[in-house]
Design a protein around this motif. Structure first.
Motif, PDB file in Angstrom:
ATOM      1  N   GLY A   1       0.804  -1.207   0.000  1.00 19.29           N
ATOM      2  CA  GLY A   1       0.000   0.000   0.000  1.00 19.29           C
ATOM      3  C   GLY A   1       0.838   1.258   0.000  1.00 19.29           C
ATOM      4  O   GLY A   1       0.504   2.235  -0.675  1.00 19.29           O
ATOM      5  N   TYR A   2       1.933   1.232   0.754  1.00 15.66           N
ATOM      6  CA  TYR A   2       2.743   2.446   0.915  1.00 15.66           C
ATOM      7  C   TYR A   2       4.147   2.052   1.299  1.00 15.66           C
ATOM      8  O   TYR A   2       4.332   1.114   2.081  1.00 15.66           O
ATOM      9  CB  TYR A   2       2.134   3.331   2.012  1.00 15.66           C
ATOM     10  N   CYS A   3       5.120   2.747   0.736  1.00 14.17           N
ATOM     11  CA  CYS A   3       6.512   2.539   1.113  1.00 14.17           C
ATOM     12  C   CYS A   3       7.146   3.856   1.502  1.00 14.17           C
ATOM     13  O   CYS A   3       6.904   4.883   0.858  1.00 14.17           O
ATOM     14  CB  CYS A   3       7.312   1.924  -0.035  1.00 14.17           C
ATOM     15  N   SER A   4       7.942   3.794   2.548  1.00 18.51           N
ATOM     16  CA  SER A   4       8.770   4.928   2.939  1.00 18.51           C
ATOM     17  C   SER A   4      10.189   4.405   3.023  1.00 18.51           C
ATOM     18  O   SER A   4      10.536   3.678   3.955  1.00 18.51           O
ATOM     19  CB  SER A   4       8.301   5.495   4.287  1.00 18.51           C
ATOM     20  N   GLY A   5      10.983   4.739   2.031  1.00 19.79           N
ATOM     21  CA  GLY A   5      12.305   4.142   1.952  1.00 19.79           C
ATOM     22  C   GLY A   5      12.178   2.650   1.712  1.00 19.79           C
ATOM     23  O   GLY A   5      11.474   2.217   0.826  1.00 19.79           O
ATOM     24  N   SER A   6      12.834   1.880   2.549  1.00 17.97           N
ATOM     25  CA  SER A   6      12.790   0.424   2.398  1.00 17.97           C
ATOM     26  C   SER A   6      11.670  -0.220   3.205  1.00 17.97           C
ATOM     27  O   SER A   6      11.502  -1.433   3.187  1.00 17.97           O
ATOM     28  CB  SER A   6      14.126  -0.180   2.816  1.00 17.97           C
TER      29      SER A   6
END
Length: 123
Positions: free
Chosen positions: A101-106
Motif C-alpha cells: 500500500g505504501y513505502c517509505s524508503g525500504s
C-alpha cells in the motif's frame, strides 16, 4: 476492494521447488500499477518478507533467499507467482501474498493480504 488467494501444493519434498500462485480478484483494473509481495511465517516465528515485484516487473528479494527465489507476474490472468528452489524443512511456513500500500524508503506497509496457505516441506 481487492481479494487475494494463494494456491499451490501444501506438501513439498526436500530439495524440490515450491511453486505458489496468487490470484487477484475484485477491482483488478489498477493491479498493474501496484507492487506485490510474498511474505511467509513459520510456526511460532515472525513474518518474513521474501520479495516483491514492481509495476515495471523489476523484482527485489530478501538477500537471505535471493539465490533461491523468483517472483513473476501474468497480468493477463491477474496472477503473480512465487518459486522457491531447493527447499528444506526450514521453509515450512504459511505463505502469504500481499499488495503493497505504501513505502517509505525500504519500509513498506500492505493494504491487502491473502488468507495464507500452509506449505510443509517433508519427505
Amino acid at each position: 476492494q481487492v481479494q487475494l488467494q494463494e494456491s499451490g501444493p501444501g506438501l513439498v519434498k526436500p530439495s524440490q521447488m515450491l511453486s505458489l500462485t496468487c490470484t487477484i480478484s475484485g477491482d483488478t483494473s489498477t493491479s498493474m500499477h501496484y507492487r506485490w509481495s510474498w511474505i511467509r511465517q513459520p510456526s511460532g516465528k515472525g513474518l518474513e518478507w521474501m520479495g516483491s515485484i514492481l509495476p515495471d516487473d523489476n523484482t527485489y528479494y530478501n538477500p537471505s533467499l535471493k539465490s533461491r527465489t523468483s517472483i513473476s507476474r501474468d497480468t493477463s490472468k491477474n496472477q503473480f507467482s512465487l518459486q522457491l528452489s531447493s527447499v528444506t524443512p526450514d521453509d515450512t511456513a504459511v505463505y502469504y501474498c500481499a499488495r503493497v500500500g505504501y513505502c517509505s524508503g525500504s519500509m513498506c506497509s500492505y493494504d491487502y493480504w491473502g488468507q495464507g496457505t500452509q506449505v510443509t516441506v517433508s519427505s
